[in-house]
Write an enzyme that holds these catalytic residues in place. Structure first.
Site, PDB file in Angstrom:
ATOM      1  N   CYS A   1       0.728  -1.020  -0.197  1.00 19.62           N
ATOM      2  CA  CYS A   1       0.601  -0.293   0.318  1.00 19.62           C
ATOM      3  C   CYS A   1       1.000   1.384   0.361  1.00 19.62           C
ATOM      4  CB  CYS A   1      -1.130   0.379   1.185  1.00 19.62           C
ATOM      5  SG  CYS A   1      -2.434   0.517   0.855  1.00 19.62           S
TER       6      CYS A   1
ATOM      7  N   HIS B   1      -3.474  -5.146  -0.433  1.00 21.11           N
ATOM      8  CA  HIS B   1      -3.298  -5.777   0.684  1.00 21.11           C
ATOM      9  C   HIS B   1      -3.497  -6.817   0.561  1.00 21.11           C
ATOM     10  CE1 HIS B   1      -3.239  -2.111   3.488  1.00 21.11           C
ATOM     11  NE2 HIS B   1      -3.904  -1.445   2.442  1.00 21.11           N
TER      12      HIS B   1
ATOM     13  N   GLU C   1      -2.481  -9.312   3.189  1.00 18.57           N
ATOM     14  CA  GLU C   1      -2.670 -10.156   4.294  1.00 18.57           C
ATOM     15  C   GLU C   1      -4.422  -9.434   4.650  1.00 18.57           C
ATOM     16  OE1 GLU C   1      -2.303  -5.031   4.746  1.00 18.57           O
ATOM     17  OE2 GLU C   1      -1.228  -7.038   3.434  1.00 18.57           O
TER      18      GLU C   1
END
Length: 216
Positions: free
Chosen positions: A87, A197, A199
């Site tokens: 990001c 992202h 994750e």
């Protein structure tokens, strides 16, 4: 029977501007030995360094410099040691960022400017597909319909690095579209980065992180 492959160590660099716990859980899920820290020696010695980032470009740059993260990233890359930005952690790798008319210098690993995303709805928040190169290592094992989670109002809208030496492999650039095309990911030897992202991107994000761990 072959020996088990040693577990790779990853430091999630904690400089005050990132979803460090989410990154820690996602990396642990794919088998990495993860530590959240800003300790210089641990960040230098780990197999991989992950640099998250949320918030404003200028604030992230200030926080990174206060934690000596700019120096750590530069030292690791000069030695071919893997680094991954996520990001705003990707955005600060570019030459500069412009927010509200204010220009801030980035780490200048790649030429280019992070600018406001021109789209009917901003921020770009939610799931989106990407257009990855056929030889992408980051997206290995993922089909074209895989979706990733984005949250951002700024992006790099053009790729400016030209590689004219045929002996040097050009970076692999992945694109996404929200109102206009923008850079969604870059693979450049030891330096990887994603605007989305991983994750927070479920199984697709886990596969991408697995692919990164395999390069360490």
């Amino acid at each position: 029977m072959s020996a088990a492959r040693p577990t790779k160590t990853v430091v999630v660099f904690d400089y005050g501007f990132g979803n460090v716990r989410s990154a820690e859980r996602a990396l642990a899920r794919v088998g990495a030995d993860v530590e959240i820290t800003r300790d210089y020696d641990k960040a230098m010695d780990a197999d991989g360094l992950l640099v998250p980032g949320v918030g404003a470009f200028s604030a992230c740059m200030q926080g990174l410099k206060e934690a000596r993260g700019d120096w750590i990233i530069g030292r690791r890359l000069s030695g071919g040691r893997p680094v991954m930005g996520i990001c705003v952690g990707m955005q600060i790798l570019f030459e500069r960022g412009i927010e509200h008319g204010v220009e801030t210098e980035g780490l200048d690993e790649w030429p280019g400017t992070v600018e406001p995303l021109r789209a009917p709805v901003v921020p770009h928040m939610g799931w989106n597909t990407v257009d990855a190169p056929a030889d992408s290592q980051a997206f290995k094992g993922l089909d074209a319909g895989s979706r990733f989670y984005f949250v951002h109002s700024y992006a790099v809208r053009s790729w400016e690095l030209e590689v004219t030496n045929p002996a040097i492999r050009a970076p692999r650039v992945t694109w996404a579209t929200h109102g206009e095309p923008f850079v969604a990911a870059v693979e450049n030897r030891a330096l990887w980065a994603t605007q989305f992202h991983p994750e927070k991107s479920g199984d697709a994000g886990a596969q991408l992180l697995t692919n990164w761990i395999e390069t360490l």
